[in-house]
Design an enzyme around this catalytic site. Structure first.
Site, PDB file in Angstrom:
ATOM      1  N   LYS A   1      -9.376  -9.633  -8.740  1.00 23.02           N
ATOM      2  CA  LYS A   1      -9.436 -11.068  -9.024  1.00 23.02           C
ATOM      3  C   LYS A   1     -10.142 -11.378 -10.339  1.00 23.02           C
ATOM      4  CE  LYS A   1      -9.019 -12.802  -4.304  1.00 23.02           C
ATOM      5  NZ  LYS A   1      -8.721 -11.529  -3.653  1.00 23.02           N
TER       6      LYS A   1
ATOM      7  N   GLU B   1     -16.821 -18.409  -8.053  1.00 20.57           N
ATOM      8  CA  GLU B   1     -16.232 -19.443  -8.891  1.00 20.57           C
ATOM      9  C   GLU B   1     -16.463 -20.812  -8.264  1.00 20.57           C
ATOM     10  OE1 GLU B   1     -12.245 -18.027  -9.053  1.00 20.57           O
ATOM     11  OE2 GLU B   1     -11.645 -18.982  -7.186  1.00 20.57           O
TER      12      GLU B   1
ATOM     13  N   ASN C   1      -9.911 -20.029   5.709  1.00 22.59           N
ATOM     14  CA  ASN C   1      -9.149 -19.602   4.529  1.00 22.59           C
ATOM     15  C   ASN C   1      -7.873 -18.839   4.876  1.00 22.59           C
ATOM     16  OD1 ASN C   1     -11.034 -20.608   2.518  1.00 22.59           O
ATOM     17  ND2 ASN C   1     -12.395 -18.974   3.218  1.00 22.59           N
TER      18      ASN C   1
ATOM     19  N   GLU D   1      -0.687 -18.112  -6.450  1.00 24.60           N
ATOM     20  CA  GLU D   1      -1.315 -19.169  -5.668  1.00 24.60           C
ATOM     21  C   GLU D   1      -2.128 -20.090  -6.576  1.00 24.60           C
ATOM     22  OE1 GLU D   1      -3.512 -17.488  -2.438  1.00 24.60           O
ATOM     23  OE2 GLU D   1      -1.707 -16.760  -1.432  1.00 24.60           O
TER      24      GLU D   1
ATOM     25  N   GLU E   1      -4.936 -16.811  -7.346  1.00 25.16           N
ATOM     26  CA  GLU E   1      -4.707 -15.370  -7.345  1.00 25.16           C
ATOM     27  C   GLU E   1      -3.213 -15.108  -7.304  1.00 25.16           C
ATOM     28  OE1 GLU E   1      -6.526 -13.732  -3.865  1.00 25.16           O
ATOM     29  OE2 GLU E   1      -5.193 -14.758  -2.476  1.00 25.16           O
TER      30      GLU E   1
ATOM     31  N   ASN F   1      -0.507 -12.545  -5.410  1.00 25.76           N
ATOM     32  CA  ASN F   1      -0.277 -11.534  -4.389  1.00 25.76           C
ATOM     33  C   ASN F   1       0.930 -10.704  -4.795  1.00 25.76           C
ATOM     34  OD1 ASN F   1      -2.379 -12.286  -2.555  1.00 25.76           O
ATOM     35  ND2 ASN F   1      -1.177 -14.093  -2.052  1.00 25.76           N
TER      36      ASN F   1
ATOM     37  N   ARG G   1       3.036  -8.701  -3.573  1.00 22.36           N
ATOM     38  CA  ARG G   1       3.717  -8.200  -2.382  1.00 22.36           C
ATOM     39  C   ARG G   1       4.572  -9.321  -1.806  1.00 22.36           C
ATOM     40  NH1 ARG G   1       0.784 -11.212   1.145  1.00 22.36           N
ATOM     41  NH2 ARG G   1      -1.466 -11.385   0.821  1.00 22.36           N
TER      42      ARG G   1
ATOM     43  N   PHE H   1     -11.154 -23.195  15.926  1.00 19.14           N
ATOM     44  CA  PHE H   1      -9.744 -23.326  15.554  1.00 19.14           C
ATOM     45  C   PHE H   1      -8.955 -22.046  15.749  1.00 19.14           C
ATOM     46  CE2 PHE H   1     -11.893 -26.571  12.885  1.00 19.14           C
ATOM     47  CZ  PHE H   1     -11.359 -27.701  13.500  1.00 19.14           C
TER      48      PHE H   1
END
Length: 737
Positions: free
Chosen positions: A186, A270, A305, A345, A358, A360, A362, A418
């Site tokens: 990252k 960040e 997340n 993203e 970021e 991904n 894949r 949740f």
């Protein structure tokens, strides 16, 4: 280049349950003279394997492989569960043989049965099986696989694995090693994004080494901050901190989770953008410099997340913002010479400013909704690119056809944070494939075990419609028709999300769940009308079962029994309250008077079916009877939520009032495990004084660490667990005096 009508036709063919049905469509098309489309469809039929269309659900994407376009003879899938099954389906349609790898506990898993060959790569723990590179490389050699599809998670973004495959001339169905390295870190990916003129979030562009350094950096950036693992993703190793103490705690947990999940405990910090949307762009690129963006996916509904509900397209983006995000995503892909399917993203604020989060490298979990609105099979595209073919499409060929929504169905208890993991065996399982425009990507079946070793996902439930309203209505029906028994699941939460006014209006951010349910998720909150509907349904079901039990082969069990009643006075216990109801019956229709209103309930009343389709005051409802017994206790799933009711005669209810009540357990003096998992650390010993909120122990489940705290100030009486032990849900961990 495929025309839109050709793609639509192929999508229709993919939705058919047999090739015979497909052939009938082809014959009708011949009458219209659409020769080019006919040829493409015939190729799809003739060159797919005999059972290629074994799943009854419409796929909503097309896999049409030309016989002249040779790819691979055999592909090994280095994954498990639904994504392994998903890859196998496309391989079958392309005429490619498949090899499944599995741990010893997965020997009877669905992906193992679907594959042409299967190889056991070790025991249940992931580091000894699905992350065991040596064992997987040996499986590649032993089976002669020419390529490996890594799915998502596990080794999908592991540069060392990609290197080892390349060294043995085995194709990695994903990007080249340098792209995995660049985007997998990252810190480096953020620097590359800046250089490629992609919008980035303010933060510290380096590795944070200690908790105190994290505090210093956080103070400089300004709270709130996001602490997250440099390697990996999936919501693991991520914490939000609003002050110095939370930064220290977040550093500890994030580094531990990162080490456990990715074998890399490096962290970065960040600025945390409050109340953002999480919107991602699907990209597709080949090895010849061609790159496309395949529109966006709205992924803002999250817990810890991790995404829960996704949709494509987003209600929030206008064409200009969509194009700008897509073009920046392609700029980033080109900057690292990306080739394959990938996802960029972004966080998007209320003013449509967007920031790179970021990439991904894949196939993304939620890729099916992109397939639905574009008609492209992303797994097929990845295989073609890995073989070196150029993309068949240009940017102007990529459509947005309709709307697609995905609900991640998990074996989780939604009433605990949740969703905390649940384990067990699926004693009954029935996917809602009887409905049109429903796709279910799953890797389990009735009898499958959900264990502590792997992700608790049951399936990805996808619905598709010409409009968002149509897709949402279909999702509502699909959730009501989904039968899952044996494990706790999150369907109550999913249904409440998609029917919530804020979600329907598109007013969502990543804070949706804590904002809508500040005290935690409590299930459907009954109003006067819905309570009457539930009371009436329970009473009618009880009478139906009672009348059924009086008959044998259609005759009364006792020949001289009195004539059947047509009016009953009952008491229904629901949510700490008792409700007097009067039921009258005429044919299959019950009229129920309850709480000052009248409800008419009718249906087929098939007590053997897990589904209970009813007409309630003229509205069609799909209920599920989860359990019932002779004492009048019934558990009904109504509008997604399970309700415990008890139906008694007036006399039984009067007598029941004299029964002593069970005294509830004093939960302030004990600490029980809220989920199955492994004890990572125990912070107390007998005799220690603990304060309210003080950490007592840490439980890890599915690679996520959860800190358990004291409910009050007290002295520790006894400790019943130790680090390294496996515990079940409800197991006693610590007792307080």
């Amino acid at each position: 280049m495929q025309s839109a009508s050709s793609m639509d036709t192929q999508r229709a063919v993919c939705s058919l349950s047999s090739k015979a049905a497909a052939v009938s469509i082809v014959l009708s098309m011949l009458m219209t003279g659409d020769a080019s489309t006919v040829l493409k469809v015939l190729e799809s039929i003739l060159h797919s394997s005999p059972d290629a269309v074994q799943d009854n659900a419409p796929a909503h994407y097309s896999t049409v492989s030309s016989p002249s376009e040779k790819t691979f003879d055999k592909i090994l899938i280095a994954n498990r569960g639904e994504i392994a099954c998903r890859v196998i389906k496309t391989c079958r349609k392309m005429g490619i043989q498949t090899v499944a790898v599995h741990s010893d506990v997965d020997s009877s898993a669905v992906h193992v049965k679907m594959a042409d060959e299967a190889v056991c790569v070790g025991p249940a723990p992931t580091n000894k099986s699905y992350l065991n590179m040596d064992a997987i490389m040996e499986a590649v050699r032993a089976t002669g696989a020419q390529a490996v599809h890594p799915g998502y998670g596990f080794l999908s973004e592991n540069k060392e694995f990609a290197k080892r495959l390349a060294a043995e001339n085995v194709a990695f169905i994903g990007p080249d090693t340098h792209a995995i390295m660049a985007m997998g870190d990252k810190i480096e990916s953020k620097l590359i994004a800046k250089a490629a003129q992609v919008n980035t979030i303010p933060g510290f562009d380096g590795v944070v080494k200690t908790a105190e350094e994290a505090v210093t950096i956080s103070q400089e950036i300004g709270y709130p901050v996001m602490i997250k693992a440099s390697a990996g993703g999936g919501g693991k190793g991520m914490r939000i901190a609003w002050n110095d103490d939370e930064t220290r705690e977040g550093f500890r947990f994030s580094s531990q989770e990162a080490a456990s999940s990715f074998g890399d405990d490096r962290l970065l910090i960040e600025k945390f953008i409050d109340n953002p949307r999480h919107i991602e762009i699907q990209v597709l690129a080949d090895k010849h410099g061609n790159a496309l963006w395949l529109n966006e996916r709205e992924c803002s509904i999250q817990r810890r997340n991790q995404k829960v509900v996704e949709e494509a397209p987003s209600t929030f983006l206008d064409p200009e913002t969509r194009r700008a995000m897509g073009e920046q995503a392609v700029q980033l892909a080109r900057a690292v010479q990306y080739s394959s399917a990938g996802t960029v993203e972004f966080l998007v604020d209320s003013k449509k400013n967007f920031y790179f989060l970021e990439m991904n490298t894949r196939l993304q979990v939620e890729h099916p909704i992109t397939e639905c609105i574009t008609g492209l099979d992303l797994v097929e595209q990845m295989i073609r690119v890995a073989k070196g073919y150029t993309l068949k499409y240009k940017q102007e060929d990529i459509p947005i056809n309709g709307w697609a929504i995905e609900s991640r169905v998990y074996a989780e208890d939604p009433y605990k944070s949740f969703g905390l993991p649940s384990i067990g065996r699926l004693s009954q399982y029935q996917e809602p494939l009887n409905l049109s425009n429903v796709r279910v990507d799953s890797g389990i079946q009735e009898g499958s075990d959900i264990s502590i070793y792997y992700d608790p996902m049951i399936s990805k439930l996808v619905t598709y419609g010409a409009t968002r309203a149509e897709a949402l209505a279909k999702m509502e029906d699909a959730l009501d028709n989904y039968v899952i028994r044996g494990v706790t699941h999150n369907i109550p939460l999913l249904r409440e999300i998609i029917t919530h006014p804020r979600f329907i209006s598109g007013d969502i951010t990543t804070n949706f769940l804590p904002e809508v349910y500040p005290e935690g998720f409590k299930g459907l909150q009954l109003g006067a009308d819905t309570r009457r509907e539930l009371l009436a349904s329970a009473a009618a079901l009880h009478i139906t079962a009672q009348l059924r039990s009086q008959r044998l082969l259609g005759n009364l069990r006792v020949s001289n029994a009195p004539v059947e009643l047509s009016r009953w006075e009952l008491v229904v216990e629901l949510e700490e309250g008792s409700h007097s109801v009067v039921v009258t019956k005429s044919g299959n229709v019950y009229t129920v008077e309850a709480d000052g209103g009248q409800v008419e309930v009718s249906g087929e009343w098939n007590l053997a079916s897990p589904l209970l389709p009813l007409s309630i005051n003229g509205t069609q409802r799909m209920l599920q009877c989860l359990s019932r017994d002779a004492s009048g206790k019934i558990v009904l799933q109504y509008l997604g939520t399970s309700f415990k009711v008890r139906v008694l005669s007036k006399l039984a209810a009067e007598l029941n009032s004299y029964m002593p009540e069970k005294v509830p357990e004093d939960t302030s003096s004990i600490l029980r495990s809220p989920m199955p998992g492994t004890v990572v650390a125990v912070s107390v010993k007998p005799g220690d004084e603990v304060a309210e909120g003080q950490e007592i122990c840490v439980i890890e489940a599915m690679k996520m660490q959860n800190s358990l705290t004291a409910a009050r100030q007290a002295k520790v009486k006894s400790v019943h667990c130790k680090a390294g032990e496996t515990v079940g849900e409800g197991d006693l961990l610590v007792e307080l005096e």
